[in-house]
Design an enzyme around this catalytic site. Structure first.
Site, PDB file in Angstrom:
ATOM      1  N   CYS A 153      40.328  45.073  47.869  1.00 35.59           N
ATOM      2  CA  CYS A 153      42.060  45.662  47.519  1.00 35.59           C
ATOM      3  C   CYS A 153      42.874  46.436  48.393  1.00 35.59           C
ATOM      4  CB  CYS A 153      41.696  45.810  46.207  1.00 35.59           C
ATOM      5  SG  CYS A 153      40.888  44.669  44.998  1.00 35.59           S
ATOM      6  N   LYS A 195      31.539  41.780  32.681  1.00 28.95           N
ATOM      7  CA  LYS A 195      31.908  40.069  32.681  1.00 28.95           C
ATOM      8  C   LYS A 195      31.657  40.455  34.445  1.00 28.95           C
ATOM      9  CE  LYS A 195      33.797  37.798  33.394  1.00 28.95           C
ATOM     10  NZ  LYS A 195      33.311  36.396  34.759  1.00 28.95           N
ATOM     11  N   GLU A 243      49.752  39.877  48.841  1.00 25.93           N
ATOM     12  CA  GLU A 243      48.722  39.189  48.895  1.00 25.93           C
ATOM     13  C   GLU A 243      47.861  38.641  49.195  1.00 25.93           C
ATOM     14  OE1 GLU A 243      44.782  42.848  47.096  1.00 25.93           O
ATOM     15  OE2 GLU A 243      46.133  41.472  45.655  1.00 25.93           O
ATOM     16  N   GLU A 279      43.268  48.198  38.187  1.00 28.27           N
ATOM     17  CA  GLU A 279      43.304  48.196  39.631  1.00 28.27           C
ATOM     18  C   GLU A 279      43.576  47.062  40.326  1.00 28.27           C
ATOM     19  OE1 GLU A 279      42.566  47.372  42.924  1.00 28.27           O
ATOM     20  OE2 GLU A 279      40.826  47.961  43.411  1.00 28.27           O
TER      21      GLU A 279
END
Length: 496
Positions: free
Chosen positions: A299, A190, A399, A265
């Site tokens: 990331c 997906k 982040e 992750e």
């Protein structure tokens, strides 16, 4: 093949020549959503829709999982060498179709065409790597008494779900699909609703390479309508997820209900530790690349500069000049840096910067939005460097996922280590120093899944990748990534 920037500009207004699919890829062919609904994908460089795709839901997911479960019986029994041949042919087809894939990736994600081409090349290398690993999965023998024989063997875990993020669509799809297929698993993917197309095109190329129908299915749509039913489906044996900590937590809770194994992750706030004895010019280039590649939407971006005080002033001044010289523009025009992925992402990043400004933060460069100079549209943010912030500051701890570098000044290497480890994340870190011993001491003591020394983003598909702490668990890439899609069976027999 289109290789010159000027020949790409027609796609700024018309992407029809790319022949982008509009349906899901299920059972070896493109199919409309059961509901008949579609949605559009935006070109972030223009802030406008450029193509439509299927808006899937739980019914489409059920079809895809059913297809992959049936195909599992065939694919898991396919000889490993033949699986390797299919993956090797896929690598060659990716290279043969590289420009089409790169243009689609550029339009979908906003990244400069050069970066997109690199991602496509990396995807081909990923399939090539795991093609060679298919027939290398070997078990072990156990030292039992002489009247026993004992051994272990690897088996495919089963039907695997892959939730693909919007920042590296083809790269992340490849690094999950290729080892899963190499191990004998089947795939239901997906892709993010912002970037659906290269996963669909990849599935089509796999089929062209000889992958049996149903072994790789791709369902497009939103996370709520398609992603959530996929990870919660009882027919899924493993979930590979790349995304935020918050969404990852929801995925883990869904996995828990069916005791589904997973690899997570979940992002990072990675430090780049720069010591006084670094190679100055090389380190400047690496620090800039670590945060401004793909507009910081990585990331593992080096979003914190942890720098020893003796070179702080000179280094930050030079880095600020480099940031101010970075050109912005639509990805097809080959700028130094493209847009962020969406208006939502742009506004989130600007919120961080506005709050920092209210707290009195000093901006070395950037700090504001910057519209596309050609069209006045798109989701652009200036390359931003924020001067020394305390370790409890939001810019240090959270982040941001944008072109924002936060500086932290360190007294010495020991203090730099403390600052490097001061967040809840532990994905990667960079270390820049001419002192071999200090470099490896820091690599040993920094809490991260991967440490780069004197070159940020060093390595490749051969090097395992994954995080510690709230950056997640499990490993992708390398042979460790292959093992994620295997389960170990031990067999012991009495032979007298």
């Amino acid at each position: 093949m289109l290789t010159q920037p000027d020949s790409l500009l027609k796609y700024l207004t018309d992407a029809k020549d790319l022949g982008l699919p509009q349906g899901h890829f299920i059972d070896g062919e493109f199919k409309a959503a059961r509901s008949g609904r579609t949605m559009h994908s935006e070109d972030p460089g223009r802030g406008e829709a450029f193509a439509n795709f299927a808006r899937g839901d739980a019914d489409d997911i059920a079809d895809a999982v059913s297809s992959s479960r049936k195909a599992l019986a065939v694919w898991r029994k396919t000889p490993p060498a033949e699986r390797g041949r299919v993956l090797a042919r896929t690598a060659e087809l990716i290279r043969r179709n590289s420009e089409r894939l790169a243009i689609a990736e550029c339009l979908d994600s906003g990244k400069p065409i050069g970066e997109a081409r690199g991602d496509v090349s990396g995807a081909a290398r990923t399939f090539e790597y795991y093609a060679g690993a298919c027939d290398k999965l070997e078990g072990s023998t156990f030292p039992l008494p002489s009247n026993y024989v004992g051994f272990s063997q690897f088996e495919p875990v089963g039907v695997t779900a892959h939730i693909i993020p919007w920042n590296f669509p083809i790269s992340t799809a490849a690094r999950g699909m290729a080892p899963a297929l190499a191990a004998g698993c089947t795939v239901v993917a997906k892709p993010a609703e912002q970037t659906p197309f290269t996963a669909l095109l990849l599935a089509e190329l796999l089929t062209e390479a000889g992958l049996p129908a149903g072994v790789c299915n791709v369902v497009t749509g939103t996370g709520a309508e398609a992603g959530a039913p996929l990870v919660a489906h009882p027919g899924i044996d493993h979930v590979t997820f790349t995304g935020s900590v918050a969404t990852g937590g929801r995925v883990l809770r869904a996995c828990a209900d069916n005791v589904t194994r997973s690899v997570m992750e979940l992002g990072g706030k990675s430090p780049v530790v720069v010591l006084n004895d670094c190679n100055f010019d090389s380190t400047i280039a690496n620090v800039a690349g670590a945060i401004f590649e793909h507009a910081g939407q990585i990331c593992s971006a080096g979003s914190r500069l942890v720098i020893e005080s003796a070179i702080h002033d000179r280094f930050v001044e030079a880095l600020g000049k480099k940031a101010k010289a970075i050109s912005l523009g639509h990805g097809l025009r080959s700028p130094d840096m493209g847009p962020v992925n969406s208006a939502l992402q742009r506004d989130k990043i600007l919120g961080f910067l506005d709050r920092a400004r209210d707290r009195g933060a000093e901006f070395i460069s950037g700090g504001r939005s910057s519209p596309n100079t050609e069209s006045g549209k798109g989701y652009f943010i200036e390359p931003t460097i924020v001067a020394n912030r305390p370790e409890d500051d939001e810019l240090v701890q959270e982040e941001i996922f944008g072109p924002v570098l936060t500086v932290q000044k360190a007294d010495d290497a020991e203090h730099a280590l403390h600052l490097a480890n001061c967040t809840r994340f532990g994905l990667v870190a960079g270390v820049f120093t001419s002192d071999f011993s200090k470099a490896h001491q820091l690599a040993r003591d920094i809490d991260a899944g991967q440490v780069y020394i004197n070159e940020y983003f060093a390595g490749g598909i051969e090097v395992p990748f994954g995080g510690n702490k709230q950056s997640g668990f499990g490993r992708e890439k390398g042979l460790e990534g292959l093992k994620s899609y295997c389960k170990v069976k031990s067999i012991a027999a009495r032979i007298d």
